[in-house]
Design a protein around this motif. Structure first.
Motif, mmCIF file in Angstrom:
data_model
loop_
_atom_site.group_PDB
_atom_site.id
_atom_site.type_symbol
_atom_site.label_atom_id
_atom_site.label_comp_id
_atom_site.label_asym_id
_atom_site.label_seq_id
_atom_site.Cartn_x
_atom_site.Cartn_y
_atom_site.Cartn_z
ATOM 1 N N THR A 28 1.107 -7.224 -9.769
ATOM 2 C CA THR A 28 -0.065 -7.154 -8.887
ATOM 3 C C THR A 28 -1.149 -8.125 -9.361
ATOM 4 O O THR A 28 -1.869 -8.695 -8.546
ATOM 5 C CB THR A 28 -0.628 -5.727 -8.830
ATOM 6 O OG1 THR A 28 -0.918 -5.265 -10.164
ATOM 7 C CG2 THR A 28 0.367 -4.781 -8.178
ATOM 8 N N LEU A 50 -3.786 -15.079 -4.400
ATOM 9 C CA LEU A 50 -3.996 -14.703 -3.002
ATOM 10 C C LEU A 50 -4.777 -15.758 -2.224
ATOM 11 O O LEU A 50 -4.430 -16.083 -1.088
ATOM 12 C CB LEU A 50 -4.702 -13.348 -2.918
ATOM 13 C CG LEU A 50 -4.961 -12.836 -1.506
ATOM 14 C CD1 LEU A 50 -3.668 -12.727 -0.705
ATOM 15 C CD2 LEU A 50 -5.678 -11.493 -1.547
ATOM 16 N N VAL A 94 2.010 -6.455 2.090
ATOM 17 C CA VAL A 94 1.791 -6.482 0.640
ATOM 18 C C VAL A 94 2.879 -5.637 -0.011
ATOM 19 O O VAL A 94 2.934 -4.421 0.166
ATOM 20 C CB VAL A 94 0.393 -5.954 0.271
ATOM 21 C CG1 VAL A 94 0.218 -5.928 -1.246
ATOM 22 C CG2 VAL A 94 -0.692 -6.815 0.925
ATOM 23 N N ILE A 115 -6.853 -7.099 -3.746
ATOM 24 C CA ILE A 115 -6.065 -7.802 -2.727
ATOM 25 C C ILE A 115 -6.426 -7.282 -1.341
ATOM 26 O O ILE A 115 -6.674 -8.065 -0.406
ATOM 27 C CB ILE A 115 -4.560 -7.621 -3.013
ATOM 28 C CG1 ILE A 115 -4.161 -8.439 -4.244
ATOM 29 C CG2 ILE A 115 -3.724 -8.025 -1.802
ATOM 30 C CD1 ILE A 115 -2.764 -8.131 -4.762
ATOM 31 N N VAL A 127 -3.128 -5.402 7.593
ATOM 32 C CA VAL A 127 -2.296 -5.198 6.404
ATOM 33 C C VAL A 127 -1.329 -4.031 6.559
ATOM 34 O O VAL A 127 -1.706 -2.945 7.008
ATOM 35 C CB VAL A 127 -3.185 -4.952 5.162
ATOM 36 C CG1 VAL A 127 -2.333 -4.637 3.937
ATOM 37 C CG2 VAL A 127 -4.073 -6.148 4.891
ATOM 38 N N LEU A 146 0.762 -2.100 3.753
ATOM 39 C CA LEU A 146 0.966 -1.911 2.319
ATOM 40 C C LEU A 146 2.245 -1.118 2.116
ATOM 41 O O LEU A 146 2.388 -0.008 2.639
ATOM 42 C CB LEU A 146 -0.219 -1.154 1.707
ATOM 43 C CG LEU A 146 -0.078 -0.738 0.238
ATOM 44 C CD1 LEU A 146 -0.025 -1.948 -0.685
ATOM 45 C CD2 LEU A 146 -1.222 0.203 -0.160
#
Length: 197
Positions: free
Chosen positions: A61, A68, A81, A104, A115, A117
């Motif tokens: 991570t 990023l 992600v 992030i 996003v 995740l």
């Protein structure tokens, strides 16, 4: 990296895949990897999407956080992600994993990038306490407003020898196919949240 060329008269949605070896296609021919199979599945469903390859095998991570801005240099409309597996393998403090993922997500939100995740589980050899603390990171972040959440990227594939390579960590082509089929409805939902340009 654009995996398929959009029509000349269209502006395809730009989908960033920010991940590690699981989405980079480690050990597989390019056509068998997650990104190529996802691109093909989206195209078959009539979606005009350009996939941006932001996946690096072995990345943590912290690595994803560090690169990023570079990954977003060309812009993105949405992002998947898929990070954290290597944090778990290395026994990294879940608080550090959470700080990196939160940063992030904050950056993506500031850039108005939608996003998805996808979470991860820690290896069982690290113990129940670590495993609970590790997965709780994803559960907390997945509750953020505006985040689509998939609790476990390798759901229904992890631990099945028929769906994994010899290392028992990385999916084989059939395992990837199962991942893509399971995630496709969520990815379509993600793309539907991108406002018209």
């Amino acid at each position: 990296m654009t995996l398929h060329a959009p029509p000349a008269d269209a502006a395809p949605l730009r989908l960033l895949i920010l991940g590690d070896s699981l989405s980079a296609g480690y050990g597989l021919a390019q056509a068998d990897g997650f990104q190529a199979q996802l691109a093909a599945a989206l195209k078959a469903r009539g979606h005009d999407v350009s996939l941006l390859d932001g996946s690096v095998s072995g990345d943590t991570t912290a690595g994803g956080r560090a690169r990023l801005d570079w990954a977003l240099d060309g812009g993105a409309d949405a992002a998947i992600v898929e990070l954290g597996g290597n944090d778990g393998l290395r026994g990294i403090d879940p608080r550090a994993t959470e700080a990196n993922l939160a940063a992030i997500l904050d950056t993506l939100r500031a850039r108005r990038v939608k996003v998805l995740l996808s979470g991860m589980l820690a290896p069982p050899n690290l113990g129940d306490d670590y495993g609970r603390a590790f997965h709780a990171v994803f559960d907390r972040l997945g509750q953020r407003p505006g985040i689509l959440y998939d609790p476990f990227f390798l759901q229904d594939v992890a631990g099945d020898p028929a769906l994994n390579q010899a290392d028992r960590i990385h999916p084989n082509p059939e395992g990837v196919r199962r991942l893509v089929a399971r995630l496709l409805p969520l990815v379509e939902r993600l793309l539907a949240e991108v406002p018209p340009s």
